[in-house]
Design a protein around this motif. Structure first.
Motif, PDB file in Angstrom:
ATOM      1  N   ASN A 277       0.952  -1.222  -0.100  1.00 40.52           N
ATOM      2  CA  ASN A 277       0.141   0.144  -0.046  1.00 40.52           C
ATOM      3  C   ASN A 277       0.874   1.224  -0.005  1.00 40.52           C
ATOM      4  OD1 ASN A 277      -2.416  -1.242   0.009  1.00 40.52           O
ATOM      5  ND2 ASN A 277      -2.916  -1.086   2.057  1.00 40.52           N
ATOM      6  N   GLU A 278       0.375   2.461  -0.784  1.00 41.91           N
ATOM      7  CA  GLU A 278       1.204   3.589  -1.021  1.00 41.91           C
ATOM      8  C   GLU A 278       1.086   4.251   0.603  1.00 41.91           C
ATOM      9  OE1 GLU A 278       0.970   7.637  -3.165  1.00 41.91           O
ATOM     10  OE2 GLU A 278      -0.460   5.888  -3.763  1.00 41.91           O
ATOM     11  N   GLY A 279       2.608   4.420   0.662  1.00 41.76           N
ATOM     12  CA  GLY A 279       2.777   5.091   1.958  1.00 41.76           C
ATOM     13  C   GLY A 279       3.109   4.199   3.178  1.00 41.76           C
ATOM     14  N   ILE A 280       3.049   2.871   2.905  1.00 39.55           N
ATOM     15  CA  ILE A 280       3.148   1.943   3.837  1.00 39.55           C
ATOM     16  C   ILE A 280       4.449   1.292   3.497  1.00 39.55           C
ATOM     17  CG2 ILE A 280       2.298   0.082   5.307  1.00 39.55           C
ATOM     18  CD1 ILE A 280      -0.491   1.274   4.997  1.00 39.55           C
ATOM     19  N   SER A 281       5.575   0.868   4.216  1.00 44.89           N
ATOM     20  CA  SER A 281       6.560   0.048   3.922  1.00 44.89           C
ATOM     21  C   SER A 281       6.676  -1.265   4.801  1.00 44.89           C
ATOM     22  CB  SER A 281       7.847   0.824   3.906  1.00 44.89           C
ATOM     23  OG  SER A 281       8.316   1.342   5.222  1.00 44.89           O
ATOM     24  N   TRP A 282       7.547  -2.137   4.368  1.00 46.30           N
ATOM     25  CA  TRP A 282       7.812  -3.243   5.434  1.00 46.30           C
ATOM     26  C   TRP A 282       8.428  -2.906   6.729  1.00 46.30           C
ATOM     27  CZ3 TRP A 282       8.880  -4.657   0.046  1.00 46.30           C
ATOM     28  CH2 TRP A 282       7.771  -5.213  -0.480  1.00 46.30           C
ATOM     29  N   ILE A 283       8.521  -3.646   7.545  1.00 40.09           N
ATOM     30  CA  ILE A 283       9.420  -3.592   8.832  1.00 40.09           C
ATOM     31  C   ILE A 283      10.843  -3.331   7.938  1.00 40.09           C
ATOM     32  CG2 ILE A 283      10.637  -4.874  10.440  1.00 40.09           C
ATOM     33  CD1 ILE A 283       8.194  -6.673  10.786  1.00 40.09           C
ATOM     34  N   SER A 284      11.502  -2.340   8.541  1.00 44.93           N
ATOM     35  CA  SER A 284      12.866  -2.029   8.063  1.00 44.93           C
ATOM     36  C   SER A 284      13.899  -3.266   7.662  1.00 44.93           C
ATOM     37  CB  SER A 284      13.363  -1.151   9.115  1.00 44.93           C
ATOM     38  OG  SER A 284      14.905  -0.762   8.484  1.00 44.93           O
ATOM     39  N   SER A 285      14.150  -3.405   6.654  1.00 44.75           N
ATOM     40  CA  SER A 285      14.937  -4.562   6.124  1.00 44.75           C
ATOM     41  C   SER A 285      16.330  -4.043   6.200  1.00 44.75           C
ATOM     42  CB  SER A 285      14.487  -4.982   4.708  1.00 44.75           C
ATOM     43  OG  SER A 285      15.379  -5.715   4.351  1.00 44.75           O
ATOM     44  N   PRO A 286      17.404  -5.063   6.304  1.00 39.10           N
ATOM     45  CA  PRO A 286      18.809  -4.623   6.330  1.00 39.10           C
ATOM     46  C   PRO A 286      19.210  -4.396   5.230  1.00 39.10           C
ATOM     47  CG  PRO A 286      18.238  -6.980   6.983  1.00 39.10           C
ATOM     48  CD  PRO A 286      17.010  -6.312   7.149  1.00 39.10           C
ATOM     49  N   LEU A 287      18.402  -5.155   4.117  1.00 33.41           N
ATOM     50  CA  LEU A 287      18.859  -4.772   2.565  1.00 33.41           C
ATOM     51  C   LEU A 287      18.569  -3.406   2.212  1.00 33.41           C
ATOM     52  CD1 LEU A 287      17.497  -8.166   1.118  1.00 33.41           C
ATOM     53  CD2 LEU A 287      19.796  -7.621   1.747  1.00 33.41           C
ATOM     54  N   ASN A 288      17.558  -2.834   2.802  1.00 32.09           N
ATOM     55  CA  ASN A 288      17.104  -1.444   2.509  1.00 32.09           C
ATOM     56  C   ASN A 288      17.060  -1.149   1.021  1.00 32.09           C
ATOM     57  OD1 ASN A 288      16.225   1.474   3.323  1.00 32.09           O
ATOM     58  ND2 ASN A 288      18.290   1.968   3.008  1.00 32.09           N
ATOM     59  N   GLN A 289      16.495  -2.221   0.283  1.00 32.19           N
ATOM     60  CA  GLN A 289      16.282  -2.105  -1.077  1.00 32.19           C
ATOM     61  C   GLN A 289      14.872  -1.618  -1.914  1.00 32.19           C
ATOM     62  OE1 GLN A 289      17.458  -6.035  -2.812  1.00 32.19           O
ATOM     63  NE2 GLN A 289      19.542  -5.681  -2.362  1.00 32.19           N
ATOM     64  N   LYS A 290      14.714  -0.803  -2.769  1.00 28.06           N
ATOM     65  CA  LYS A 290      13.703  -0.478  -3.130  1.00 28.06           C
ATOM     66  C   LYS A 290      13.738  -0.567  -4.681  1.00 28.06           C
ATOM     67  CE  LYS A 290      13.500   3.480   0.040  1.00 28.06           C
ATOM     68  NZ  LYS A 290      13.432   5.082   0.211  1.00 28.06           N
ATOM     69  N   ILE A 291      12.520  -0.836  -5.349  1.00 26.20           N
ATOM     70  CA  ILE A 291      12.519  -0.865  -6.746  1.00 26.20           C
ATOM     71  C   ILE A 291      11.149  -0.148  -7.300  1.00 26.20           C
ATOM     72  CG2 ILE A 291      11.006  -2.997  -6.526  1.00 26.20           C
ATOM     73  CD1 ILE A 291      12.472  -3.840  -9.160  1.00 26.20           C
ATOM     74  N   SER A 292      11.167   0.525  -8.383  1.00 26.92           N
ATOM     75  CA  SER A 292      10.132   1.286  -8.978  1.00 26.92           C
ATOM     76  C   SER A 292       9.343   0.231  -9.677  1.00 26.92           C
ATOM     77  CB  SER A 292      10.582   2.205  -9.754  1.00 26.92           C
ATOM     78  OG  SER A 292      11.105   1.913 -10.983  1.00 26.92           O
ATOM     79  N   VAL A 293       8.171   0.666  -9.952  1.00 28.43           N
ATOM     80  CA  VAL A 293       7.060  -0.206 -10.535  1.00 28.43           C
ATOM     81  C   VAL A 293       7.574  -0.386 -12.226  1.00 28.43           C
ATOM     82  CG1 VAL A 293       4.570  -0.414 -11.490  1.00 28.43           C
ATOM     83  CG2 VAL A 293       4.922  -0.016  -9.384  1.00 28.43           C
ATOM     84  N   ARG A 294       8.066   0.646 -12.666  1.00 29.54           N
ATOM     85  CA  ARG A 294       8.574   0.634 -13.875  1.00 29.54           C
ATOM     86  C   ARG A 294       9.684  -0.462 -14.147  1.00 29.54           C
ATOM     87  NH1 ARG A 294       7.579   2.915 -18.421  1.00 29.54           N
ATOM     88  NH2 ARG A 294       6.241   4.400 -17.404  1.00 29.54           N
ATOM     89  N   ASP A 295      10.682  -0.435 -13.068  1.00 26.03           N
ATOM     90  CA  ASP A 295      11.692  -1.208 -13.386  1.00 26.03           C
ATOM     91  C   ASP A 295      11.252  -2.690 -12.870  1.00 26.03           C
ATOM     92  OD1 ASP A 295      13.675   0.805 -13.489  1.00 26.03           O
ATOM     93  OD2 ASP A 295      14.036   0.967 -11.601  1.00 26.03           O
ATOM     94  N   LEU A 296      10.227  -2.748 -12.042  1.00 29.26           N
ATOM     95  CA  LEU A 296       9.824  -4.150 -12.100  1.00 29.26           C
ATOM     96  C   LEU A 296       9.340  -4.726 -13.021  1.00 29.26           C
ATOM     97  CD1 LEU A 296       8.626  -6.402 -10.388  1.00 29.26           C
ATOM     98  CD2 LEU A 296       6.572  -5.188  -9.639  1.00 29.26           C
ATOM     99  N   LYS A 297       8.339  -3.816 -13.942  1.00 32.54           N
ATOM    100  CA  LYS A 297       7.703  -4.089 -15.062  1.00 32.54           C
ATOM    101  C   LYS A 297       8.769  -4.353 -16.042  1.00 32.54           C
ATOM    102  CE  LYS A 297       4.614  -2.164 -19.035  1.00 32.54           C
ATOM    103  NZ  LYS A 297       5.711  -2.145 -19.753  1.00 32.54           N
ATOM    104  N   ASP A 298      10.009  -3.520 -16.371  1.00 29.95           N
ATOM    105  CA  ASP A 298      10.806  -3.915 -17.380  1.00 29.95           C
ATOM    106  C   ASP A 298      11.650  -5.105 -17.057  1.00 29.95           C
ATOM    107  OD1 ASP A 298      10.462  -1.681 -18.446  1.00 29.95           O
ATOM    108  OD2 ASP A 298      11.747  -0.483 -17.565  1.00 29.95           O
ATOM    109  N   SER A 299      11.811  -5.526 -15.788  1.00 34.78           N
ATOM    110  CA  SER A 299      12.548  -6.822 -15.418  1.00 34.78           C
ATOM    111  C   SER A 299      11.539  -8.127 -15.775  1.00 34.78           C
ATOM    112  CB  SER A 299      12.940  -6.958 -13.777  1.00 34.78           C
ATOM    113  OG  SER A 299      13.412  -8.033 -13.445  1.00 34.78           O
ATOM    114  N   VAL A 300      10.472  -7.743 -15.410  1.00 32.52           N
ATOM    115  CA  VAL A 300       9.456  -9.082 -15.930  1.00 32.52           C
ATOM    116  C   VAL A 300       9.568  -9.055 -17.313  1.00 32.52           C
ATOM    117  CG1 VAL A 300       7.029  -9.828 -15.882  1.00 32.52           C
ATOM    118  CG2 VAL A 300       7.946  -8.630 -13.835  1.00 32.52           C
TER     119      VAL A 300
END
Length: 235
Positions: A171-194
């Motif tokens: 959900n927009e504005g809600i993130s997971w518990i802080s991950s030690p990886l601290n990684q993010k991905i945009s929807v466009r990058d996800l779409k391009d990857s798929v």
């Protein structure tokens, strides 16, 4: 008044007896069907019965196992896909035999056998082919599992079937518990990857990936081969 009839009691007794027979393992069958030794099967069965006294693993329990290994992510989506691959008879529960046969393939099978099993994870509706949406759904599940934060989508890419819309972890504005990886991905990058992965797998460009295409491409791809050796069954 209120007492069960003899016929109903007899039917219940028969059902319990049938259930008891089903939960007794057939060692000879398991030895023939898997690559585990008799001693290994006995040890695993004792552990299985301790954790699952009812004789089967349901999806809630299966998800809890994943959550222990991936505490910073959301295991719901990916655990669901893998659970269905283990649940070969689509009963909603994984029997000891189901579990053992799959583990035998994943631990002791050839790369070809492991890939055939992995194909089932991506073939979400079991029709024998993987669509781009199915691939996208599983990849989203992997990102969620690893605790990678998916940035809110823009209007230009929001109408993609496999992008979650109402899942708590996304959900927009809600993130997971802080991950030690601290990684993010945009929807466009996800779409391009798929789309990049799908185009490589779909070797004849007919819009779906068959099991043969999936296995043959993955066997030729060194990244996937390395992933298999590390027991990481994802693209």
């Amino acid at each position: 008044m209120g007492e069960l009839s003899p016929d109903i009691l007899a039917a219940v007794a028969q059902r319990m007896e049938d259930q008891s027979r089903r939960t007794v393992i057939n060692l000879d069958d398991l030895i023939r069907s898997t690559k585990f030794t008799k001693q290994e099967i006995k040890i695993m069965y004792r552990g299985f019965k301790q954790e699952c006294p009812a004789g089967a693993v349901n999806e809630v329990t299966f998800k809890e196992i994943y959550e222990k290994f991936f505490p910073y992510g959301n295991a719901t989506c990916y655990a669901h896909h893998v659970f269905k691959a283990f649940d070969v008879n689509s009963t909603g529960a994984i029997s000891f035999r189901d579990m053992l046969v799959s583990l035998s393939t994943l631990l002791h099978g050839t790369q070809h056998e492991k890939l055939k099993w992995t194909f089932r994870v991506y073939d979400l509706n079991g029709d024998g082919v993987i669509t781009k949406n199915e691939l996208g759904n599983v990849i989203v599940g992997i990102y969620e599992l690893m605790g990678v934060y998916l940035l809110p989508p823009t209007s230009s890419v929001i109408n993609i079937d496999y992008i979650p819309r109402r899942r708590d972890s996304i959900n927009e504005g809600i993130s997971w518990i802080s991950s030690p990886l601290n990684q993010k991905i945009s929807v466009r990058d996800l779409k391009d990857s798929v789309e990049s992965i799908f185009d490589r797998l779909d070797t004849n460009s007919d819009g779906v990936v068959t099991r043969e295409e999936f296995v043959q491409y993955c066997l030729q791809d060194p990244v996937v081969s390395t992933s298999l050796k590390n027991f990481q069954f994802k693209l």
